[in-house]
Enzyme design. Structure first.
Site, short mmCIF file in Angstrom:
data_model
loop_
_atom_site.label_atom_id
_atom_site.label_comp_id
_atom_site.label_asym_id
_atom_site.label_seq_id
_atom_site.Cartn_x
_atom_site.Cartn_y
_atom_site.Cartn_z
N ARG A 77 0.70 -1.29 0.08
CA ARG A 77 0.13 0.09 0.11
C ARG A 77 0.94 1.34 0.14
NH1 ARG A 77 -3.31 -2.91 3.62
NH2 ARG A 77 -4.74 -3.86 2.28
N LYS A 125 4.86 11.29 -12.11
CA LYS A 125 3.91 10.42 -13.07
C LYS A 125 4.52 9.03 -13.00
CE LYS A 125 1.63 13.83 -16.16
NZ LYS A 125 1.38 14.33 -17.26
N GLU A 166 13.48 16.23 -25.50
CA GLU A 166 12.95 16.76 -24.05
C GLU A 166 13.42 18.13 -23.60
OE1 GLU A 166 9.92 15.62 -23.53
OE2 GLU A 166 9.81 13.41 -23.97
N LYS A 218 11.09 21.66 -15.00
CA LYS A 218 10.07 20.94 -14.80
C LYS A 218 9.67 20.99 -13.36
CE LYS A 218 7.93 16.57 -15.29
NZ LYS A 218 7.96 15.07 -15.94
N GLU A 221 -1.68 18.13 -13.03
CA GLU A 221 -2.34 18.57 -14.05
C GLU A 221 -3.66 18.88 -14.32
OE1 GLU A 221 -0.26 16.23 -17.41
OE2 GLU A 221 -1.89 16.48 -18.57
N ARG A 272 0.75 22.15 -16.37
CA ARG A 272 1.45 21.07 -16.49
C ARG A 272 1.22 20.37 -17.84
NH1 ARG A 272 3.48 16.30 -12.30
NH2 ARG A 272 4.48 15.01 -14.00
N ASN A 331 3.22 18.69 -22.57
CA ASN A 331 2.78 17.57 -23.41
C ASN A 331 2.90 18.11 -24.78
OD1 ASN A 331 2.05 15.74 -21.63
ND2 ASN A 331 -0.06 16.56 -21.47
N HIS A 340 3.30 16.06 -27.87
CA HIS A 340 2.76 14.68 -27.50
C HIS A 340 1.48 14.16 -28.39
CE1 HIS A 340 5.75 15.18 -24.64
NE2 HIS A 340 5.59 13.86 -24.16
N HIS A 342 2.19 10.90 -29.97
CA HIS A 342 1.39 9.46 -29.85
C HIS A 342 1.01 8.94 -31.09
CE1 HIS A 342 -1.14 7.14 -27.26
NE2 HIS A 342 -1.87 7.42 -28.29
N HIS A 402 10.46 7.37 -27.84
CA HIS A 402 9.43 8.07 -27.38
C HIS A 402 9.91 9.68 -27.72
CE1 HIS A 402 6.37 9.91 -24.90
NE2 HIS A 402 7.64 10.56 -24.14
P1 NAD Z 1 14.22 3.31 -21.61
O1 NAD Z 1 13.87 3.37 -20.08
O2 NAD Z 1 13.65 1.93 -22.41
O3 NAD Z 1 15.96 3.24 -21.85
C1 NAD Z 1 16.31 3.32 -23.15
C2 NAD Z 1 17.42 2.04 -23.48
O4 NAD Z 1 18.44 2.68 -22.93
C3 NAD Z 1 17.09 0.85 -22.56
O5 NAD Z 1 17.47 -0.15 -23.41
C4 NAD Z 1 18.08 1.11 -21.23
O6 NAD Z 1 18.49 -0.34 -20.89
C5 NAD Z 1 19.15 1.57 -22.07
N1 NAD Z 1 19.97 2.34 -20.87
C6 NAD Z 1 19.48 3.30 -20.10
N2 NAD Z 1 20.43 3.79 -19.27
C7 NAD Z 1 21.62 3.55 -20.14
C8 NAD Z 1 22.97 3.88 -19.93
N3 NAD Z 1 23.25 4.95 -19.03
N4 NAD Z 1 23.93 3.30 -20.73
C9 NAD Z 1 23.56 2.43 -21.67
N5 NAD Z 1 22.22 2.21 -21.76
C10 NAD Z 1 21.26 2.53 -21.00
O7 NAD Z 1 13.81 4.62 -22.36
P2 NAD Z 1 13.61 6.13 -21.91
O8 NAD Z 1 13.62 6.86 -23.07
O9 NAD Z 1 14.57 6.51 -20.81
O10 NAD Z 1 12.09 6.12 -21.15
C11 NAD Z 1 11.00 5.73 -22.24
C12 NAD Z 1 9.75 5.79 -21.15
O11 NAD Z 1 9.73 6.77 -20.45
C13 NAD Z 1 8.63 5.35 -21.89
O12 NAD Z 1 7.88 4.33 -21.41
C14 NAD Z 1 7.77 6.68 -21.36
O13 NAD Z 1 6.40 6.54 -21.45
C15 NAD Z 1 8.02 7.19 -20.28
N6 NAD Z 1 8.19 8.57 -19.98
C16 NAD Z 1 7.59 8.98 -18.79
C17 NAD Z 1 7.40 10.28 -18.35
C18 NAD Z 1 6.96 10.63 -17.03
O14 NAD Z 1 6.57 11.81 -16.76
N7 NAD Z 1 6.81 9.71 -16.02
C19 NAD Z 1 7.92 11.18 -19.34
C20 NAD Z 1 8.42 10.57 -20.50
C21 NAD Z 1 8.53 9.43 -20.77
N1 GLY Z 2 6.25 14.28 -19.02
C1 GLY Z 2 5.02 15.06 -19.04
C2 GLY Z 2 4.85 15.34 -17.59
O1 GLY Z 2 5.37 15.13 -16.48
O2 GLY Z 2 3.73 16.02 -17.08
#
Ligand code: NAD
Ligand code: GLY
Length: 379
Positions: free
Chosen positions: A128, A150, A192, A234, A244, A249, A253, A256, A260, A274
């Site tokens: 929880r 998020k 980003e 941010k 949001e 916030r 996007n 996006h 998307h 992404h």
């Molecule tokens: P990811 O986490 O898949 O990482 C990309 C790749 O890089 C993976 O294969 C990972 O193993 C590798 N990697 C990571 N760090 C490394 C390093 N230092 N050296 C070598 N390899 C490394 O992708 P991402 O782009 O970091 O994240 C994408 C995700 O984030 C999506 O699921 C998206 O929905 C989410 N996201 C969330 C938010 C939020 O606000 N929570 C915002 C934007 C994106």
């Molecule tokens: N990545 C968009 C947000 O955090 O609101």
């Protein structure tokens, strides 16, 4: 929190009783234990990482906890978006429970946005709710996903449709770990970074135009500056509109709605990352703004030109590597309607009156949108 070294920069996310710091600097992986220790409910953590990042950085992180007298367990998930599927989440929860955590155990996300989103959601619901710490290792995670709370996983209905707003207790950004990140992932994160300039900071956009290429090539000082600047932007937005509930916030996007649709059409897979989708989406959002007479055409040209110049795929025909596809405006608009940002079928867009002058609108002319997409497909 223990005193940061002179090269460590601190950014506060000001959320009252749930406020936290983002520590940014070189070699910080070795200091996570020391930075986290005063914040832990008990000296017990479980590190969640993926199969690429854990072998690179897991041992150093574990050593830093050991040095601080903190007991450490670990769970590793496969790299990639598939680890945000429900079945993978269920496996993770059972793997975590195998380690017999209690409610004072803290989870630590070591990885990119996938590991961060997944671990944050696990922390929100494990027993929880337990605390968690973000140690982001991609540029995208360092400037965006690790900050702001998020968290979530994917369903067959779409991405991030099950989740929670759940803030970390601490974010530690070691800028050196970007040294092992593949260039394509780095570029995806750069989209980003540039986004913050386009939203409300034209001076930062100018900085990106002048310094983006050097940052991507590896310049450490420029990377650190961009990460800190992005985290400050941010943090400011999240502190003002955590959930949001206003359109503030939602400005994050930018790119996006288009992005998307492009991701959905390419299957949320390796054909379009992404951040790449966000980059292409920002170029389209500025094109649409110019087409609607909201924004100077020159600003839209600058956006497209810079993102293209650093190596981001901004032309639709450049997306997909060897899996080039037949784009269709109808299908892209259908994907937009399925986006969680759509309200009662009305599409939400972040458009702009110029660089650094983004705003949210739900009043986009359907003919202009289709026309823009047809032009982009043909280009
Ligand atoms: P990811 O986490 O898949 O990482 C990309 C790749 O890089 C993976 O294969 C990972 O193993 C590798 N990697 C990571 N760090 C490394 C390093 N230092 N050296 C070598 N390899 C490394 O992708 P991402 O782009 O970091 O994240 C994408 C995700 O984030 C999506 O699921 C998206 O929905 C989410 N996201 C969330 C938010 C939020 O606000 N929570 C915002 C934007 C994106
Ligand atoms: N990545 C968009 C947000 O955090 O609101």
């Amino acid at each position: 929190m223990s005193a940061p070294t002179s090269t460590t920069r601190m950014v506060r996310v000001d959320l009252g009783g749930r406020a936290y710091d983002i520590a940014i600097g070189a070699q910080l992986l070795d200091r996570v234990g020391e930075l986290a220790a005063p914040l832990l409910a008990a000296p017990r953590v479980v590190v969640v990482s993926d199969g690429t990042v854990a072998p690179l950085y897991g041992a150093r992180l574990a050593a830093s906890f050991k040095k601080a007298g903190i007991e450490t367990g670990s769970v590793t998930v496969p790299p990639g978006e598939s680890s945000k599927e429900f079945a993978a989440f269920s496996r993770l929860m059972n793997d975590l429970l195998d380690l017999r955590p209690d409610r004072k155990t803290t989870l630590v996300a070591l990885g990119g946005g996938v590991v961060g989103d997944l671990t944050g959601f696990a922390a929100a619901v494990l027993l929880r709710g337990v605390d968690f710490i973000q140690v982001p290792t991609t540029l995208l995670a360092q400037v965006d996903s690790s900050v702001g709370g998020k968290t979530g996983i994917n369903t067959r209905h779409g991405k991030n449709l099950v989740g929670a707003f759940y803030q970390p207790r601490l974010v530690v950004v070691d800028t050196d770990v970007l040294g092992t990140l593949p260039r394509r992932e780095l570029l995806s994160g750069y989209a980003e970074v540039a986004k913050y300039g386009l939203i409300d900071d034209p001076a930062f956009w100018d900085w990106c135009e002048a310094n983006g290429a050097a940052l991507i090539a590896g310049d450490a000082a420029r990377r650190a500056y961009a990460i800190e600047h992005s985290c400050r932007a941010k943090a400011r937005i999240v502190a003002a509109d955590e959930r949001e509930t206003t359109d503030l916030r939602a400005l994050l996007n930018l790119g996006h709605t288009f992005g998307h649709a492009l991701e959905a059409e390419t299957g949320f897979g390796p054909d379009l990352l992404h951040g790449e989708a966000v980059g292409a989406g920002m170029a389209l959002a500025f094109d649409l703004s110019a087409k609607l007479g909201l924004c100077p055409a020159l600003d839209a040209t600058r956006v497209r030109h810079h993102l293209d110049a650093v190596g981001l795929p901004v032309r639709l025909r450049g997306i997909g590597g060897n899996n080039r596809r037949q784009w269709s405006a109808t299908k892209l608009i259908d994907h937009m309607r399925g986006d969680k940002k759509a309200e009662a079928g009305r599409l939400t867009f972040v458009l702009a009156r110029g660089i650094g002058r983004a705003f949210v609108t739900r009043e986009v002319d359907a003919v202009a949108l289709r026309d823009l997409l047809d032009t982009a497909i043909a280009a």
